[in-house]
Design a protein around this motif. Structure first.
Motif, PDB file in Angstrom:
ATOM      1  N   VAL A 126      28.117  -9.442  68.950  1.00 55.16           N
ATOM      2  CA  VAL A 126      28.025  -8.024  69.316  1.00 55.16           C
ATOM      3  C   VAL A 126      27.751  -7.201  68.065  1.00 55.16           C
ATOM      4  O   VAL A 126      27.918  -7.670  66.947  1.00 55.16           O
ATOM      5  N   ARG A 127      27.286  -5.980  68.293  1.00 57.01           N
ATOM      6  CA  ARG A 127      27.217  -5.036  67.177  1.00 57.01           C
ATOM      7  C   ARG A 127      27.875  -3.749  67.643  1.00 57.01           C
ATOM      8  O   ARG A 127      27.988  -3.484  68.848  1.00 57.01           O
ATOM      9  N   GLU A 128      28.317  -2.991  66.665  1.00 54.34           N
ATOM     10  CA  GLU A 128      29.071  -1.790  66.967  1.00 54.34           C
ATOM     11  C   GLU A 128      28.220  -0.570  66.644  1.00 54.34           C
ATOM     12  O   GLU A 128      27.587  -0.510  65.593  1.00 54.34           O
ATOM     13  N   LYS A 129      28.178   0.365  67.586  1.00 50.20           N
ATOM     14  CA  LYS A 129      27.438   1.599  67.342  1.00 50.20           C
ATOM     15  C   LYS A 129      28.204   2.743  67.995  1.00 50.20           C
ATOM     16  O   LYS A 129      28.548   2.663  69.174  1.00 50.20           O
ATOM     17  N   ASN A 130      28.492   3.739  67.227  1.00 50.12           N
ATOM     18  CA  ASN A 130      29.255   4.902  67.707  1.00 50.12           C
ATOM     19  C   ASN A 130      30.532   4.477  68.436  1.00 50.12           C
ATOM     20  O   ASN A 130      30.856   5.001  69.504  1.00 50.12           O
ATOM     21  N   GLY A 131      31.203   3.491  67.872  1.00 48.70           N
ATOM     22  CA  GLY A 131      32.475   3.051  68.449  1.00 48.70           C
ATOM     23  C   GLY A 131      32.340   2.181  69.689  1.00 48.70           C
ATOM     24  O   GLY A 131      33.340   1.772  70.263  1.00 48.70           O
TER      25      GLY A 131
END
Ligand code: ADP
Length: 252
Positions: A69-74
């Motif tokens: 996964v990647r994290e973007k804006n929480g």
């Protein structure tokens, strides 16, 4: 950031929670041996790191990147397949069964991934494969097919094949447990050499001698949790937990 960081990693198969919140850091160059009874979740943990399984909860970073996964804006988003393939290419895995391609020679097996996955030019991949096969003591077997090799030789080809991708991390899942006893030593000595050359390794094993001599850290797991961890001297010599003591009494 360590090379592997697991924070509260959980994994369930249906209603069966096999990993119940694993926290683990593995530093660059460290050799960690995972011990524990059958069914305690050791293999599953390796498979999560290598993304052969998907986490149910928690997070794992490899080389500073969240895996899967990647994290973007929480928020977490599933990674694209190419991204996952790139992450997996940084990890070498050696299994209990050698899983070599039966229709390819030792050399062909070691060249396969660099040529087809990494697009390394053939001549260059061939030279590197010859060097690796030499390193695992098989310079005189490069043109043999798996069926013409002993189990120990096949496993050494499997190690060379994993190294051909120049992994930052090597995972070993009971690499000697399918071998005849007289062939175990040659595989362990290749692993020991790899460790002394500074490779980061996580090794699931029942070979207590190897754990004692080669591991920087021993992690004892049972029923999906880390029960205790420490230096081999401490965990194997003076285990703090009753579960560790009774396991060690059984395997010795
Ligand atoms: P270990 O390596 O310590 O022997 P495993 O990680 O192989 O333990 O297995 C832990 C538990 O997870 C076992 O109960 C096993 O049956 C279960 N398990 C492993 N893989 C699967 C799967 N693909 N589907 C269902 N259950 C699984």
């Amino acid at each position: 950031m360590p090379i592997v960081r697991a924070v509260n990693a959980t994994k369930s198969f249906g209603s069966n929670e096999v990993l119940k919140g694993i926290d683990m850091d593995v530093e660059r160059g460290e050799v960690v041996c995972l011990l524990g009874p059958s069914g305690s979740g050791k293999t599953t943990f390796l498979r999560l790191i290598n993304q052969m399984e998907v986490l149910t909860g928690g997070r794992i970073w490899v080389q500073g990147e969240l895996i899967g996964v990647r994290e973007k804006n929480g928020k977490l988003y599933r990674r694209h397949a190419v991204d996952i393939a790139r992450q997996r290419a940084g990890i070498g895995m050696v299994f209990q069964r050698f899983n070599l391609f039966p229709h390819m020679t030792a050399l062909g097996n070691v060249m396969e991934a660099p040529v087809h996955v990494k697009r390394v030019p053939r001549a260059q991949a061939r030279q590197r494969a010859l060097d690796l096969l030499d390193q695992v003591g098989l310079a005189d077997r490069v043109d043999y097919y798996p069926a013409q090799l002993s189990g120990g030789q096949q496993q050494r080809v499997a190690i060379a094949r994993a190294l051909a991708m120049e992994p930052a991390l090597m995972l070993f899942d009971e690499p000697t447990s399918a071998l005849d006893p007289e062939l175990v030593g040659e595989v362990l000595s290749v692993m020991q050499q790899l460790a002394s050359n500074g490779m980061t390794m996580i090794v699931v094993t029942h070979e207590m001698g190897f754990a004692r001599e080669v591991a920087d850290r021993v992690v004892f797991m049972d029923a999906g949790v880390v029960v205790e961890q420490g230096t081999p001297e401490q965990v194997l010599g003076q285990p703090r937990e009753e579960r560790t003591r009774s396991f060690l009494a059984r395997v010795r």
